[in-house]
Design a protein around this motif. Structure first.
Motif, PDB file in Angstrom:
ATOM      1  N   MET A 174       0.850  -1.193   0.000  1.00 42.02           N
ATOM      2  CA  MET A 174       0.000   0.000   0.000  1.00 42.02           C
ATOM      3  C   MET A 174       0.884   1.240   0.000  1.00 42.02           C
ATOM      4  N   PRO A 175       0.358   2.360  -0.470  1.00 41.61           N
ATOM      5  CA  PRO A 175       1.153   3.596  -0.468  1.00 41.61           C
ATOM      6  C   PRO A 175       1.556   4.011   0.943  1.00 41.61           C
ATOM      7  N   GLY A 176       2.672   4.679   1.043  1.00 42.03           N
ATOM      8  CA  GLY A 176       3.179   5.107   2.339  1.00 42.03           C
ATOM      9  C   GLY A 176       2.386   6.205   2.994  1.00 42.03           C
ATOM     10  N   ASN A 177       1.494   6.855   2.243  1.00 37.87           N
ATOM     11  CA  ASN A 177       0.733   7.976   2.825  1.00 37.87           C
ATOM     12  C   ASN A 177      -0.588   7.543   3.437  1.00 37.87           C
ATOM     13  N   ILE A 178      -0.843   6.239   3.527  1.00 37.33           N
ATOM     14  CA  ILE A 178      -2.090   5.755   4.116  1.00 37.33           C
ATOM     15  C   ILE A 178      -2.133   6.125   5.596  1.00 37.33           C
ATOM     16  N   ARG A 179      -3.254   6.671   6.012  1.00 35.92           N
ATOM     17  CA  ARG A 179      -3.472   7.023   7.415  1.00 35.92           C
ATOM     18  C   ARG A 179      -4.796   6.430   7.878  1.00 35.92           C
ATOM     19  N   VAL A 180      -4.842   6.030   9.147  1.00 36.63           N
ATOM     20  CA  VAL A 180      -6.060   5.512   9.748  1.00 36.63           C
ATOM     21  C   VAL A 180      -6.271   6.203  11.082  1.00 36.63           C
ATOM     22  N   SER A 181      -7.473   6.080  11.625  1.00 41.86           N
ATOM     23  CA  SER A 181      -7.731   6.652  12.943  1.00 41.86           C
ATOM     24  C   SER A 181      -7.203   5.725  14.021  1.00 41.86           C
ATOM     25  N   GLY A 182      -6.958   6.269  15.194  1.00 41.86           N
ATOM     26  CA  GLY A 182      -6.488   5.464  16.303  1.00 41.86           C
ATOM     27  C   GLY A 182      -5.006   5.637  16.543  1.00 41.86           C
ATOM     28  N   PRO A 183      -4.463   4.863  17.495  1.00 39.54           N
ATOM     29  CA  PRO A 183      -3.054   5.040  17.881  1.00 39.54           C
ATOM     30  C   PRO A 183      -2.069   4.683  16.771  1.00 39.54           C
ATOM     31  N   GLU A 184      -2.440   3.736  15.906  1.00 40.22           N
ATOM     32  CA  GLU A 184      -1.549   3.348  14.804  1.00 40.22           C
ATOM     33  C   GLU A 184      -1.972   4.104  13.548  1.00 40.22           C
ATOM     34  N   SER A 185      -1.810   5.423  13.560  1.00 39.87           N
ATOM     35  CA  SER A 185      -2.343   6.248  12.476  1.00 39.87           C
ATOM     36  C   SER A 185      -1.630   6.007  11.153  1.00 39.87           C
ATOM     37  N   ARG A 186      -0.372   5.588  11.203  1.00 41.90           N
ATOM     38  CA  ARG A 186       0.379   5.268   9.988  1.00 41.90           C
ATOM     39  C   ARG A 186       0.808   3.800  10.073  1.00 41.90           C
ATOM     40  N   PRO A 187      -0.036   2.886   9.642  1.00 43.67           N
ATOM     41  CA  PRO A 187       0.259   1.467   9.839  1.00 43.67           C
ATOM     42  C   PRO A 187       1.379   0.967   8.939  1.00 43.67           C
ATOM     43  N   GLY A 215       7.559  -5.836  16.081  1.00 41.12           N
ATOM     44  CA  GLY A 215       7.809  -4.398  16.184  1.00 41.12           C
ATOM     45  C   GLY A 215       7.091  -3.544  15.173  1.00 41.12           C
ATOM     46  N   PHE A 216       6.105  -4.108  14.472  1.00 37.17           N
ATOM     47  CA  PHE A 216       5.377  -3.353  13.449  1.00 37.17           C
ATOM     48  C   PHE A 216       4.044  -2.856  13.982  1.00 37.17           C
ATOM     49  N   ALA A 217       3.580  -1.748  13.431  1.00 36.10           N
ATOM     50  CA  ALA A 217       2.245  -1.239  13.719  1.00 36.10           C
ATOM     51  C   ALA A 217       1.282  -1.856  12.716  1.00 36.10           C
ATOM     52  N   ALA A 218       0.330  -2.639  13.221  1.00 32.35           N
ATOM     53  CA  ALA A 218      -0.609  -3.335  12.349  1.00 32.35           C
ATOM     54  C   ALA A 218      -2.039  -2.986  12.734  1.00 32.35           C
ATOM     55  N   VAL A 219      -2.894  -2.856  11.722  1.00 36.78           N
ATOM     56  CA  VAL A 219      -4.318  -2.650  11.946  1.00 36.78           C
ATOM     57  C   VAL A 219      -5.079  -3.681  11.124  1.00 36.78           C
ATOM     58  N   ARG A 220      -6.385  -3.753  11.375  1.00 40.62           N
ATOM     59  CA  ARG A 220      -7.191  -4.796  10.740  1.00 40.62           C
ATOM     60  C   ARG A 220      -8.343  -4.182   9.950  1.00 40.62           C
ATOM     61  N   ASN A 221      -8.382  -4.505   8.686  1.00 41.11           N
ATOM     62  CA  ASN A 221      -9.518  -4.250   7.788  1.00 41.11           C
ATOM     63  C   ASN A 221      -9.700  -2.816   7.297  1.00 41.11           C
ATOM     64  N   ALA A 242      -8.780 -17.149   4.159  1.00 42.78           N
ATOM     65  CA  ALA A 242      -8.069 -16.212   3.282  1.00 42.78           C
ATOM     66  C   ALA A 242      -7.825 -14.914   4.023  1.00 42.78           C
ATOM     67  N   LEU A 243      -6.563 -14.525   4.098  1.00 34.62           N
ATOM     68  CA  LEU A 243      -6.165 -13.251   4.693  1.00 34.62           C
ATOM     69  C   LEU A 243      -5.442 -12.430   3.644  1.00 34.62           C
ATOM     70  N   GLN A 244      -5.757 -11.134   3.598  1.00 33.72           N
ATOM     71  CA  GLN A 244      -4.973 -10.202   2.788  1.00 33.72           C
ATOM     72  C   GLN A 244      -3.995  -9.479   3.695  1.00 33.72           C
ATOM     73  N   ILE A 245      -2.760  -9.353   3.241  1.00 33.74           N
ATOM     74  CA  ILE A 245      -1.761  -8.600   3.984  1.00 33.74           C
ATOM     75  C   ILE A 245      -1.247  -7.474   3.097  1.00 33.74           C
ATOM     76  N   GLU A 246      -1.319  -6.262   3.622  1.00 33.92           N
ATOM     77  CA  GLU A 246      -0.839  -5.062   2.929  1.00 33.92           C
ATOM     78  C   GLU A 246       0.392  -4.542   3.668  1.00 33.92           C
ATOM     79  N   ILE A 247       1.483  -4.336   2.925  1.00 33.00           N
ATOM     80  CA  ILE A 247       2.722  -3.824   3.497  1.00 33.00           C
ATOM     81  C   ILE A 247       2.898  -2.374   3.067  1.00 33.00           C
ATOM     82  N   ASN A 248       3.234  -1.525   4.000  1.00 40.23           N
ATOM     83  CA  ASN A 248       3.511  -0.133   3.678  1.00 40.23           C
ATOM     84  C   ASN A 248       4.768  -0.066   2.804  1.00 40.23           C
ATOM     85  N   ARG A 249       4.613   0.424   1.561  1.00 39.73           N
ATOM     86  CA  ARG A 249       5.726   0.419   0.604  1.00 39.73           C
ATOM     87  C   ARG A 249       6.913   1.246   1.080  1.00 39.73           C
TER      88      ARG A 249
END
Length: 295
Positions: A174-187, A215-221, A242-249
């Motif tokens: 996923m692009p590096g600029n992805i942001r989410v709400s919560g403590p792990e805002s930049r997963p 040691g990674f910040a991970a979020v779900r869905n 089936a699980l999808q895994i997205e890695i911050n590029r």
């Protein structure tokens, strides 16, 4: 397994000498073989057209075969054909002539330019100079999409038959600029299980806990719950997860030059640990309760 397709090798399966774990790994968006005729039809240069690819994800998960699981990898680029869509999600504005009546022209993905034959890459960068012949779009689906999914189905079915369960890990970036709400805002990672419908809750929690332990910040869905592949192949009640895994590029690639960063090797090593620990979890959990296997 013979999963070759078409005039050139569109994809391949890297197999272990013996499959020893009930996992199948899939990298559908990391292809780097751009047909010359496709490039000639495009508005974009050789760097811009790569913007929506999952850069080097197949290499990041290459250790899967050493751990005893097959790895299916696309060689065709996502900009050319997206197998993480329904087979016929097509935008009529892209084609010179009417589409068949069975085509899904109304999905949100089509509206956004990201159908089975994408109209754009990245931030609204139009791919094509002119409309495509309808036959061209349909031929890509027949020659590549259908054989790719036939191969993936065989790998999953074989795994399920051998172990009594199968776990598909659909690998993306996923692009590096992805942001989410919560403590792990930049997963660093997002685990998608279609909101609990494509894999057991225990499996999703294990994936999150393993990444956290590394040691990674991970979020779900959110914002990525999984695409067509995760939704289509995940049937937990039948022992098909089936699980999808997205890695911050930005963890491993320079998003301007699209070259590997020095951290690439460390990320690949961390993912090897992740895969091994996931396999250990499934073996231990299934051995104790059998809950991941088909009922």
């Amino acid at each position: 397994m013979d999963c070759s397709a078409g005039d050139f090798e569109h994809f391949e399966v890297r197999e272990p000498a013996t499959q020893t774990i009930p996992f199948v790994f899939n990298s559908p968006h990391s292809g780097r073989v751009y047909p010359p005729a496709f490039l000639a039809e495009s508005n974009l240069d050789s760097l811009a057209i790569r913007r929506s690819a999952d850069h080097y994800v197949d290499e990041l998960f290459a250790e899967a075969t050493e751990l005893g699981a097959p790895l299916l990898m696309a060689h065709f680029p996502r900009a050319y054909l997206d197998v993480n869509r329904e087979p016929y999600e097509l935008d009529p504005r892209m084609f010179d002539g009417p589409l068949p009546p069975f085509v899904n022209i109304g999905s949100m993905r089509v509206a956004g330019g990201l159908g089975t034959i994408p109209r754009i890459v990245a931030e609204n960068m139009e791919i094509y100079r002119r409309r495509l012949p309808v036959a061209e779009g349909l031929s890509r689906i027949d020659a590549i999409y259908k054989p790719y999914h036939a191969c993936l189905r065989k790998l999953i079915a074989r795994t399920h038959a051998r172990f009594g369960l199968a776990v598909l890990i659909d690998c993306h970036s996923m692009p590096g600029n992805i942001r989410v709400s919560g403590p792990e805002s930049r997963p660093d990672f997002i685990i998608g299980d279609r909101y609990g419908t494509s894999a057991s809750a225990e499996l999703s929690r294990a994936a999150m806990q393993i990444l956290d332990g590394l040691g990674f910040a991970a979020v779900r869905n959110k914002p990525y719950a999984g695409g067509f592949i995760t939704e289509h192949y995940g049937r937990p009640v039948r022992g098909l997860h089936a699980l999808q895994i997205e890695i911050n590029r930005s963890l491993y690639v320079d998003e301007v030059t699209l070259e590997k960063r020095p951290e690439f090797t460390a990320i690949a090593e961390a993912l090897a640990v992740f895969m091994r620990q996931m396999a250990e979890f499934v073996a231990d959990f299934s051995g104790q309760s059998g809950a991941l296997a088909a009922e």
